[in-house]
Design a protein around this motif. Structure first.
Motif, PDB file in Angstrom:
ATOM      1  N   PHE A  73      -4.095  39.991 -55.191  1.00  0.00           N
ATOM      2  CA  PHE A  73      -2.942  40.897 -55.486  1.00  0.00           C
ATOM      3  C   PHE A  73      -3.328  42.292 -55.330  1.00  0.00           C
ATOM      4  O   PHE A  73      -4.542  42.934 -55.578  1.00  0.00           O
ATOM      5  N   LYS A  74      -2.335  42.966 -54.670  1.00  0.00           N
ATOM      6  CA  LYS A  74      -2.530  44.295 -54.550  1.00  0.00           C
ATOM      7  C   LYS A  74      -1.298  45.096 -55.017  1.00  0.00           C
ATOM      8  O   LYS A  74      -0.356  44.834 -54.804  1.00  0.00           O
ATOM      9  N   ASN A  76       1.550  47.717 -55.886  1.00  0.00           N
ATOM     10  CA  ASN A  76       2.451  48.344 -55.136  1.00  0.00           C
ATOM     11  C   ASN A  76       3.083  49.412 -56.174  1.00  0.00           C
ATOM     12  O   ASN A  76       3.683  49.036 -56.953  1.00  0.00           O
ATOM     13  N   GLU A  83       1.432  42.886 -55.555  1.00  0.00           N
ATOM     14  CA  GLU A  83       2.114  41.815 -54.647  1.00  0.00           C
ATOM     15  C   GLU A  83       1.019  40.636 -53.991  1.00  0.00           C
ATOM     16  O   GLU A  83      -0.217  41.037 -54.157  1.00  0.00           O
ATOM     17  N   PHE A  85      -1.056  38.683 -51.568  1.00  0.00           N
ATOM     18  CA  PHE A  85      -1.559  38.644 -50.344  1.00  0.00           C
ATOM     19  C   PHE A  85      -2.379  37.388 -49.927  1.00  0.00           C
ATOM     20  O   PHE A  85      -3.107  36.575 -50.691  1.00  0.00           O
ATOM     21  N   ASN A  88      -5.311  38.366 -46.418  1.00  0.00           N
ATOM     22  CA  ASN A  88      -5.070  39.812 -46.420  1.00  0.00           C
ATOM     23  C   ASN A  88      -3.792  40.067 -45.734  1.00  0.00           C
ATOM     24  O   ASN A  88      -3.712  41.504 -45.099  1.00  0.00           O
ATOM     25  N   GLU A  89      -2.817  39.176 -45.683  1.00  0.00           N
ATOM     26  CA  GLU A  89      -1.446  39.612 -45.220  1.00  0.00           C
ATOM     27  C   GLU A  89      -0.492  39.542 -46.312  1.00  0.00           C
ATOM     28  O   GLU A  89      -0.452  38.529 -47.255  1.00  0.00           O
ATOM     29  N   ASN A  90       0.506  40.591 -46.792  1.00  0.00           N
ATOM     30  CA  ASN A  90       1.356  40.739 -47.665  1.00  0.00           C
ATOM     31  C   ASN A  90       2.434  39.338 -47.380  1.00  0.00           C
ATOM     32  O   ASN A  90       3.135  39.355 -46.233  1.00  0.00           O
ATOM     33  N   GLU A  92       4.470  38.486 -49.858  1.00  0.00           N
ATOM     34  CA  GLU A  92       5.383  38.509 -51.125  1.00  0.00           C
ATOM     35  C   GLU A  92       6.874  37.851 -50.766  1.00  0.00           C
ATOM     36  O   GLU A  92       7.545  37.085 -51.631  1.00  0.00           O
TER      37      GLU A  92
END
Length: 230
Positions: A73-74, A76, A83, A85, A88-90, A92
């Motif tokens: 989760f990263k 925002n 969001e 991931f 390593n790709e979003n 959402e």
């Protein structure tokens, strides 16, 4: 100093679990974890690799490839929440489609998938100060959670909410198809052998069929406040 507690939110699909969880995390400066997003991300991986579809499921192949899946989760700042991931790709937006909704209950029945994700979820909540929502948070992930909530509402109300959400986003959707999906997810989630959706004896049940977000939030905050100052 107020103590940091663990808040577990379980319940049926489209009952507003994530909305309430995000609001609580913002108010109390807690970490928010959407476990449903984690299962949706695994479902997206399976779909993209032709391992699952409406009429097929290559369960054993998915199990053999779980080591290829990395979830994170990263946060925002613009949106105000973390969001999802996948490797390593979003993803959402991709995981919130009706197509993924139709596949996620299949994937979530796999014991090996649940074991992998539950272990990750438990690590996230080691130090408290966390709000986590899903299907088995109070029963399996955090059986000793300080506060357990169970969200429910009629299938028709939930399908209507989901229809409005997807329609507003620009998706072409059919209400009857969404209602069927809601009912089918209820059936699968409640009857699966591994970690079925259940109302635990120590959970507070919220039927929000006729309850707005503000009323729910105020009632739940009162419960949280009582725990963190006790």
């Amino acid at each position: 100093m107020k103590k940091k507690i663990t808040i577990a939110i379980d319940g049926f699909s489209s009952t507003g679990k994530s909305t309430i969880a995000k609001l609580l995390a913002q108010k109390y400066n807690y970490i928010y974890v959407d476990t449903g997003a984690m299962y949706r991300a695994v479902s997206l991986f399976a779909k993209n690799n032709q391992l699952v579809g409406v009429n097929f499921f290559k369960k054993e192949e998915l199990i053999s490839r779980l080591s290829e899946i990395t979830l994170s989760f990263k946060f925002n700042k613009k949106l105000g929440f973390a969001e999802m991931f996948l490797n390593n790709e979003n993803v959402e937006d991709e995981i919130r489609t009706l197509e993924i909704s139709q596949l996620v209950s299949k994937v979530a029945t796999v014991s090996e998938v649940r074991k992998k994700l539950v272990a990750e979820q438990q690590l996230m909540g080691v130090n408290g100060g966390i709000v986590m929502d899903g299907r088995d948070i109070g029963s399996v992930v955090f059986p000793n959670a300080d506060l357990k909530l169970f969200m429910t509402a009629s299938a028709d109300k939930r399908a209507t909410r989901r229809y409005i959400e997807l329609n507003d986003r620009g998706d072409k959707v059919n209400f009857e198809e969404i209602l069927f999906n809601v009912q089918e997810r209820d059936r699968i989630d409640s009857t699966r052998e591994d970690s079925p959706l259940i109302l635990t004896n120590d959970a507070v049940e919220f039927d929000n069929s006729n309850m707005g977000i503000d009323e729910q939030f105020d009632r739940i905050c009162a419960l949280v406040d009582n725990l963190i100052i006790s």
